[in-house]
Design an enzyme around this catalytic site. Sequence first.
Site, short mmCIF file in Angstrom:
data_model
loop_
_atom_site.label_atom_id
_atom_site.label_comp_id
_atom_site.label_asym_id
_atom_site.label_seq_id
_atom_site.Cartn_x
_atom_site.Cartn_y
_atom_site.Cartn_z
N GLU A 75 0.87 -1.19 0.00
CA GLU A 75 0.00 0.00 0.00
C GLU A 75 0.90 1.23 0.00
OE1 GLU A 75 -2.77 -0.28 3.27
OE2 GLU A 75 -3.60 -2.18 2.52
N GLY B 151 4.89 -0.53 2.54
CA GLY B 151 5.71 -1.19 1.51
C GLY B 151 6.56 -2.26 2.16
N SER B 152 7.75 -1.86 2.67
CA SER B 152 8.60 -2.81 3.39
C SER B 152 7.90 -3.32 4.64
CB SER B 152 9.93 -2.14 3.78
OG SER B 152 10.69 -1.85 2.63
N ARG C 104 10.04 -15.03 -4.81
CA ARG C 104 11.23 -14.16 -4.95
C ARG C 104 12.25 -14.84 -5.86
NH1 ARG C 104 10.86 -12.07 1.33
NH2 ARG C 104 9.71 -10.16 0.83
N ARG D 208 33.48 -4.12 -32.31
CA ARG D 208 33.94 -2.74 -32.22
C ARG D 208 35.47 -2.67 -32.27
NH1 ARG D 208 32.59 2.65 -32.76
NH2 ARG D 208 33.51 3.90 -31.09
N GLU E 28 9.15 -7.08 -4.93
CA GLU E 28 9.08 -8.32 -4.12
C GLU E 28 10.01 -8.24 -2.92
OE1 GLU E 28 8.07 -12.18 -5.23
OE2 GLU E 28 7.14 -11.56 -7.12
N1 CAA Z 1 6.80 -17.98 6.19
C1 CAA Z 1 5.78 -18.17 7.08
N2 CAA Z 1 5.47 -17.27 8.03
C2 CAA Z 1 6.22 -16.16 8.10
C3 CAA Z 1 7.29 -15.90 7.24
C4 CAA Z 1 7.57 -16.88 6.24
N3 CAA Z 1 8.57 -16.72 5.37
N4 CAA Z 1 7.84 -14.72 7.53
C5 CAA Z 1 7.15 -14.24 8.56
N5 CAA Z 1 6.17 -15.10 8.91
C6 CAA Z 1 5.22 -15.00 10.02
C7 CAA Z 1 6.04 -14.91 11.29
O1 CAA Z 1 6.35 -16.19 11.76
C8 CAA Z 1 5.12 -14.14 12.21
O2 CAA Z 1 4.18 -15.00 12.81
P1 CAA Z 1 4.40 -15.48 14.35
O3 CAA Z 1 4.30 -14.25 15.17
O4 CAA Z 1 3.30 -16.45 14.54
O5 CAA Z 1 5.75 -16.10 14.41
C9 CAA Z 1 4.37 -13.21 11.27
O6 CAA Z 1 4.50 -13.76 9.96
C10 CAA Z 1 4.95 -11.82 11.28
O7 CAA Z 1 6.30 -11.94 10.93
P2 CAA Z 1 7.38 -10.84 11.32
O8 CAA Z 1 7.28 -10.52 12.75
O9 CAA Z 1 8.71 -11.31 10.79
O10 CAA Z 1 6.84 -9.60 10.48
P3 CAA Z 1 7.45 -8.17 10.24
O11 CAA Z 1 6.37 -7.19 10.40
O12 CAA Z 1 8.70 -7.97 11.03
O13 CAA Z 1 7.76 -8.18 8.66
C11 CAA Z 1 9.11 -8.52 6.72
C12 CAA Z 1 8.60 -9.06 8.06
C13 CAA Z 1 10.07 -9.59 6.26
C14 CAA Z 1 9.81 -7.21 6.84
C15 CAA Z 1 7.90 -8.42 5.74
O14 CAA Z 1 7.06 -7.34 6.10
C16 CAA Z 1 8.34 -8.24 4.31
O15 CAA Z 1 8.68 -9.20 3.63
N6 CAA Z 1 8.33 -6.98 3.80
C17 CAA Z 1 8.55 -6.75 2.38
C18 CAA Z 1 7.26 -6.80 1.64
C19 CAA Z 1 7.42 -7.25 0.23
O16 CAA Z 1 8.23 -8.08 -0.10
N7 CAA Z 1 6.60 -6.70 -0.63
C20 CAA Z 1 6.60 -7.12 -1.99
C21 CAA Z 1 5.29 -6.82 -2.63
S1 CAA Z 1 4.92 -7.90 -3.96
C22 CAA Z 1 5.65 -7.25 -5.33
O17 CAA Z 1 6.50 -6.41 -5.28
C23 CAA Z 1 5.20 -7.92 -6.56
C24 CAA Z 1 5.48 -7.36 -7.88
O18 CAA Z 1 5.22 -6.25 -8.23
C25 CAA Z 1 5.99 -8.29 -8.88
#
Ligand code: CAA
Length: 379
Positions: A125, A129-130, A241, A266, A362
């Site tokens: 959103e 983002g991150s 990813r 070249r 991503e």
């Molecule tokens: N698998 C399963 N569960 C997971 C997980 C994984 N890989 N990673 C985290 N979780 C779970 C955790 O276990 C946690 O649950 P519990 O409390 O039960 O343990 C819950 O999710 C929350 O996890 P975190 O506390 O680690 O969450 P966080 O708020 O610290 O965020 C982050 C983690 C890695 C920073 C995440 O927010 C992130 O990946 N951010 C980046 C977002 C992103 O990649 N966006 C891409 C958009 S898509 C795109 O870009 C597509 C395109 O255009 C092609």
Amino acid sequence: MDALFAPEYEELRSVVSSLAEKQIAPHAADVDQNSRYPIEAAKALQDAGLAAAHVPVEYGGQGADALATVIIIEEVARFCAASSLIPAVNKLGSVPVLLAGNSAQKQKYLTALAKGQGFSYCLSESEAGSDAAAMKTKAVKDGNDWVLSGSKKWISNAGISDFYTVLASTDSSKGAKGISAFIVEKSDSGISFGAPEKKMGFKGSPTREVYFDQVRLPADRLLGTEGAGFSLAMQTLDHTRITIAAQAVGIAQGAFEIAKKYAHERKQFGKEIFDFQAVQFMLANMAMQIAAARQLTYAAAVKSERAEADLTFYSAACKCFATDVAMNVTTDAVQVLGGYGYVNDYPVERMMRDAKLTQIYEGTNQIQRLVMARNLETL
Ligand code: CAA
């Protein structure tokens, strides 16, 4: 890792490479210059069963495993990164269905995807983002239905895709544990799309905001269980990813091939510029980095297929490494071509612009390093 050397993967590479060179490459410059959706690529990929090859055979797909899907994306990206987003986005949007969908959802949506209806993924959103869990889009229960409101930003192929996996807060008091995943259809009343973003690269792939104005969703659009959406979103990224790493390897390979050819053609100071060690070393570095990125990406793909415990680390690592390699290699390719690299007579300037996005979407490469650091104990 025997799978890396199985002949069917090299046969697939050769088929995709030939299709991409004949049917996708000729339109890549026009697609970029006119910021238009690559309809020729979309048709060629769909006709060949490559637009969503990962869909299991039982739903009409090719049942391509993660490594095969990576090879498809890599070979398309060698010629046109924007076109390679077609299979990549289709995988991203539909992995949540594969991981958490019930049999009716799989039957309906995966079958439609295999027939050519695209599938996008709505996580980010404008203010989340991150920090994806900070999302504001919400779904409120109303009888058996859900009512979805809010907006999503940076959505690849938005407006083109027929289906959208949308992450929304269903209980804001629970943070990440109050997020749920839904399937939204383009035909649902209340969904609309913003104007395409004016991007530096990947111009052929429309990136739009998606707006949800009280979109009413029947109960069967909930994917998995209520509150399990964030974890599902993260698991999805663990698998996808790797496709961005594949894109990056393909972009880098495409730029390297052009730079190598040019270095032999070249002539300056009476000889090929390839004969100067400064240029040879640049090309050697490019080839070395690409080889390393490719092997790491393939290793991650095999781990994705086997759902191994260190997948999260490997997925983040290959995305981070390969996309940094793509940026380095495309920048050096422009340098090898000199002034000719900086103008659009050759595709390397486009490839350099395209490479930049792979370091951002991503999950930025800063987030990938954070994910790796949090998963070191799995190694
Ligand atoms: N698998 C399963 N569960 C997971 C997980 C994984 N890989 N990673 C985290 N979780 C779970 C955790 O276990 C946690 O649950 P519990 O409390 O039960 O343990 C819950 O999710 C929350 O996890 P975190 O506390 O680690 O969450 P966080 O708020 O610290 O965020 C982050 C983690 C890695 C920073 C995440 O927010 C992130 O990946 N951010 C980046 C977002 C992103 O990649 N966006 C891409 C958009 S898509 C795109 O870009 C597509 C395109 O255009 C092609």
